[in-house]
Motif scaffolding. Structure first.
Motif, PDB file in Angstrom:
ATOM      1  N   SER A  96      18.683  -9.175  27.793  1.00 55.62           N
ATOM      2  CA  SER A  96      19.330 -10.901  27.286  1.00 55.62           C
ATOM      3  C   SER A  96      18.595 -11.591  28.096  1.00 55.62           C
ATOM      4  O   SER A  96      17.804 -12.949  28.460  1.00 55.62           O
TER       5      SER A  96
ATOM      6  N   ASP B  32      30.030  -4.135  19.067  1.00 56.32           N
ATOM      7  CA  ASP B  32      30.087  -5.461  20.079  1.00 56.32           C
ATOM      8  C   ASP B  32      29.042  -5.836  19.963  1.00 56.32           C
ATOM      9  O   ASP B  32      28.407  -5.366  21.560  1.00 56.32           O
TER      10      ASP B  32
ATOM     11  N   SER C  46      24.880  -5.991  21.033  1.00 53.25           N
ATOM     12  CA  SER C  46      24.215  -7.801  21.515  1.00 53.25           C
ATOM     13  C   SER C  46      23.355  -7.601  22.703  1.00 53.25           C
ATOM     14  O   SER C  46      23.678  -6.038  23.370  1.00 53.25           O
TER      15      SER C  46
ATOM     16  N   THR D 227      30.143 -11.137  18.949  1.00 60.03           N
ATOM     17  CA  THR D 227      28.888 -11.739  19.910  1.00 60.03           C
ATOM     18  C   THR D 227      28.185 -12.308  18.726  1.00 60.03           C
ATOM     19  O   THR D 227      27.718 -11.408  17.736  1.00 60.03           O
ATOM     20  N   ASN D 228      28.531 -13.870  18.391  1.00 60.93           N
ATOM     21  CA  ASN D 228      27.419 -14.696  17.810  1.00 60.93           C
ATOM     22  C   ASN D 228      26.074 -14.569  17.317  1.00 60.93           C
ATOM     23  O   ASN D 228      25.487 -14.746  18.145  1.00 60.93           O
TER      24      ASN D 228
ATOM     25  N   SER E 173      24.125  -5.273  13.180  1.00 62.46           N
ATOM     26  CA  SER E 173      23.806  -6.280  14.472  1.00 62.46           C
ATOM     27  C   SER E 173      23.018  -5.622  14.736  1.00 62.46           C
ATOM     28  O   SER E 173      21.170  -6.084  15.323  1.00 62.46           O
TER      29      SER E 173
ATOM     30  N   HIS F 144      30.798 -19.841  28.553  1.00 64.54           N
ATOM     31  CA  HIS F 144      31.185 -18.580  27.266  1.00 64.54           C
ATOM     32  C   HIS F 144      30.862 -18.817  26.243  1.00 64.54           C
ATOM     33  O   HIS F 144      30.656 -18.882  25.293  1.00 64.54           O
TER      34      HIS F 144
ATOM     35  N   ASN G 124      29.482 -18.614  22.679  1.00 67.92           N
ATOM     36  CA  ASN G 124      29.702 -17.692  21.762  1.00 67.92           C
ATOM     37  C   ASN G 124      31.021 -18.414  21.523  1.00 67.92           C
ATOM     38  O   ASN G 124      32.057 -17.747  21.723  1.00 67.92           O
TER      39      ASN G 124
END
Lengths: 443, 225
Positions: free
Chosen positions: A104, A142, A144, A179-180, A202, B198, B202
């Motif tokens: 990130s 997940d 991300s 995670t969006n 993903s 958070h 999200n």
């Protein structure tokens, strides 16, 4: 015992006692601490009371028993408990944060990446790691940027937060989370639980974003949302997702001057990789069975790496694509016209750029060796006395052959060099290729 | 050379609003000092959240006592430092809400962002008619979309007022938090500014992960500030 641990607290497994040194991270399920056992340092994930469930305990037990699918995974080592039965946790290896940076941070601009090879190699290694996880019958759930760490010098990767990993057989929709922006549309809509197929979605988001910075579904439609919330994300990623480069639906393109970083990358990539992303985010967006497999990403990313060459004006990196080679082609970095192509090696349908520093890998020469992406088989070198004479050093165990001007067959063993001569046909093991010298682009 | 090229990320920012009770009663028993410390303690953790977000986290704070005033205006979390709150006077909470509404309808008109977070911290009862200001706040686009968190400092706070502030924010699932001591206040402020951040970045359908619980048996009435 409480949800939070203090430096000096102890937790223990059956035979080992760990001392808490400091907190190093927090999350919804609990916090992560640096702990010591004797002279060894580890990371400890300590679950909040609400997350310290028997199911969680059993799933960590299962992971420990199964063992890490590959060395990229920061895998649980053992379960630990404190003074009361309210909480528990597990210890795992401590990630070397001097080398590895959370992915990130690349997008928040805290990391400078010098070469495209690093990004591409990191993508290949992620694909390979998830390939290993999936063939072990597991799914990650997940994927991300918060869970992926990259060494931005070497492209090596580490995958953490593996307590989300389960057998690839979830049926309940109760735990549909992730995670969006990374979750597959059917997970966002709450129709299907996470699986290896949704992991593949993903992964394609991660790869697209690493190569373009922009999210594949965030164009005009995302830009138009003033305050994003659950409902707006549901539409954007679940009920009505549209790829920013959808070949038919142009309603979600990057927004010029506002949200358009992808425009600095997409037009400059070779057609084959763009077509793969189109496949991933059109067919693959709606059909879980049409997702791009890891081995295909490894093949394509390896091919992408072999297309890299330099702008002779600024030294920036470019990608070769025959269809991009027009008199109008400009360097995306310095905007000058591209006039010169480096020497090339053509094998079958693929063309490999031979830059002064190119290393050839097994799967670039022989397409049947898809997973052999890090075995070096050749290396371009410049003759130490004659800078105009370039050659390819054979680093493989195969004998390479070519026919000299005089018509004799010359054999090049390991560590020998084949000179780069225009139109020279060379045999590299079972593969045959043709060399091209540096050339001018006609204007 | 780098792989960076020119273009616009178009990332969203998360705006974090602290609404702080700076009335005279906050100066008793070290409450204001604890609050100052708790916010400072939360800063590095908010920075960690910001590092993972693509945009940045912007901090705003206003204090209300006799009247209300802005004390922090749109400061990037990376440059944010916290000055001690000056306590004096009565509890004009409603005036605080009004000032926030005014800002939201002017500065935030047409702005993009994540769901803003508003954290109300109070130890007492409003001395003005807070309802009007609160209604005004909830009617603004940004105020209505906000995740509103309320933390009571000690046991004298009017919990109904705090619940009223929260309203139907986050699908009406949130309750005011009651900080019984310094450790809890620190914990709640950190939770409200990090875990809730958070959740804003999200957005989830379910509950917010609850704040971590601390091991203590402190009597609410037996304050330890």
């Amino acid at each position: 015992m409480s949800d939070l641990l203090k430096p000096g607290d102890h937790v223990s497994s059956g035979d080992k006692k760990y001392r808490v040194l400091k907190e190093i991270g927090d999350g919804g399920q609990g916090n992560v601490y640096c702990v010591s056992e004797g002279e060894h340092l580890y990371a400890l994930k300590w679950y909040n009371k609400s997350a310290s469930t028997p199911e969680q305990y059993e799933s960590i037990e299962m992971l420990i028993e199964k063992g890490a699918p590959s060395e990229e995974f920061i895998w649980p080592i053992e379960l630990v408990e404190g003074a009361s039965t309210d909480n528990f946790g597990y210890v795992m290896p401590l990630i070397n944060t001097k080398r590895f940076t959370k992915l990130s941070y690349y997008f928040s601009g805290d990391v400078e990446v010098k070469r495209f090879e690093t990004i591409i190699d990191a993508g290949i290694k992620m694909a390979h790691a998830f390939y290993a996880l999936h063939i072990n019958g597991l799914c990650y759930r997940d994927i991300s940027f918060g869970n992926l760490f990259v060494d931005f010098e070497t492209g090596d990767v580490m995958i953490c937060d593996n307590d989300n990993v389960t057998f690839d057989n979830l049926t309940s929709l109760e735990n549909n989370w992730g995670t969006n922006g990374f979750m597959a549309p059917e997970v966002v809509r709450g129709e299907l639980p996470p699986s290896s197929q949704t992991d593949l979605f993903s992964l394609s988001v991660v790869l697209f974003r690493m190569l373009h910075k922009q999210h594949p579904l965030q164009g005009q439609r995302e830009y138009d949302i003033l305050i994003s919330d659950y409902e707006s994300d549901l539409a954007l990623y679940g009920t009505n997702p549209i790829f920013i480069y959808d070949p038919i639906d142009a309603t979600n393109r990057p927004v010029a001057g506002k949200k358009d970083i992808a425009e600095a990358y997409w037009p400059y990539y070779p057609t084959f990789i763009k077509e793969r992303f189109i496949e991933a985010f059109t067919l693959g967006l709606h059909d879980p069975h049409a997702r791009i497999r890891e081995s295909i990403w490894i093949k394509d990313l390896s091919a992408l790496k072999s297309q890299l060459y330099y702008c002779y004006n600024c030294g920036g990196q470019l990608f070769y694509d025959k269809s991009l080679l027009t008199e109008h082609m400009i360097c995306p970095a310095c905007k000058s016209k591209i006039k010169v192509l480096p020497p090339r090696l053509k094998i079958g349908d693929s063309v490999i750029m031979l830059n002064h520093d190119t290393i050839l890998y097994a799967n670039q020469i022989d397409s049947s060796k898809v997973m052999d992406y890090d075995t070096e088989v050749g290396k371009v070198e410049i003759h130490p006395k004659h800078p105009n004479v370039w050659g390819i050093r054979n680093l493989s165990d195969h004998v390479w052959r070519y026919v000299t001007k005089e018509g004799t067959v010359k054999e090049v063993n390991k560590d020998g060099v084949i000179p780069i001569i225009h139109n020279l046909e060379i045999q590299m093991g079972t593969q045959t290729g043709t060399l091209r010298l540096m050339s001018q682009i006609k204007s | 050379m780098t792989v960076d090229r020119l273009g616009n990320m178009g990332a969203r920012d998360l705006h974090l609003f602290f609404l702080i009770d700076a009335s005279d009663s906050m100066s008793y028993g070290g409450k204001a000092e604890t609050l100052n410390n708790a916010i400072r303690e939360a800063i590095p953790h908010i920075r960690e959240v910001a590092k993972e977000a693509e945009g940045s986290i912007k901090v705003h704070a206003l204090s209300f006592s006799t009247g209300a005033r802005w004390i922090v205006n749109n400061v990037d979390i990376n440059n944010f430092t916290w000055e001690n709150v000056v306590t004096k006077g009565v509890t004009d909470m409603g005036r605080g809400f009004e000032m926030l509404s005014e800002k939201l309808t002017s500065d935030f008109q047409g702005e993009r962002g994540y769901q803003p977070i508003m954290i109300l911290l109070s130890d007492g009862l409003p001395t003005d008619k807070y309802e009007e200001g609160l209604n005004q706040l909830k009617k603004t686009y940004w105020g209505g979309k906000a995740i509103r968190i309320a933390i009571a400092i000690g046991s004298e706070t009017d919990m109904d007022v705090l619940q009223d502030f929260i309203g139907d924010s986050f699908r009406g699932e949130l309750k005011p938090l009651k900080a019984k001591n310094a450790a809890e206040l620190k914990n709640y402020i950190r939770w409200a500014s990090t875990t809730v951040s958070h959740a804003s970045i999200n957005p989830v359908r379910g509950m917010l992960p609850p704040p971590p619980t601390l091991d203590d048996s402190v009597d609410v009435e037996n304050l330890d500030w």
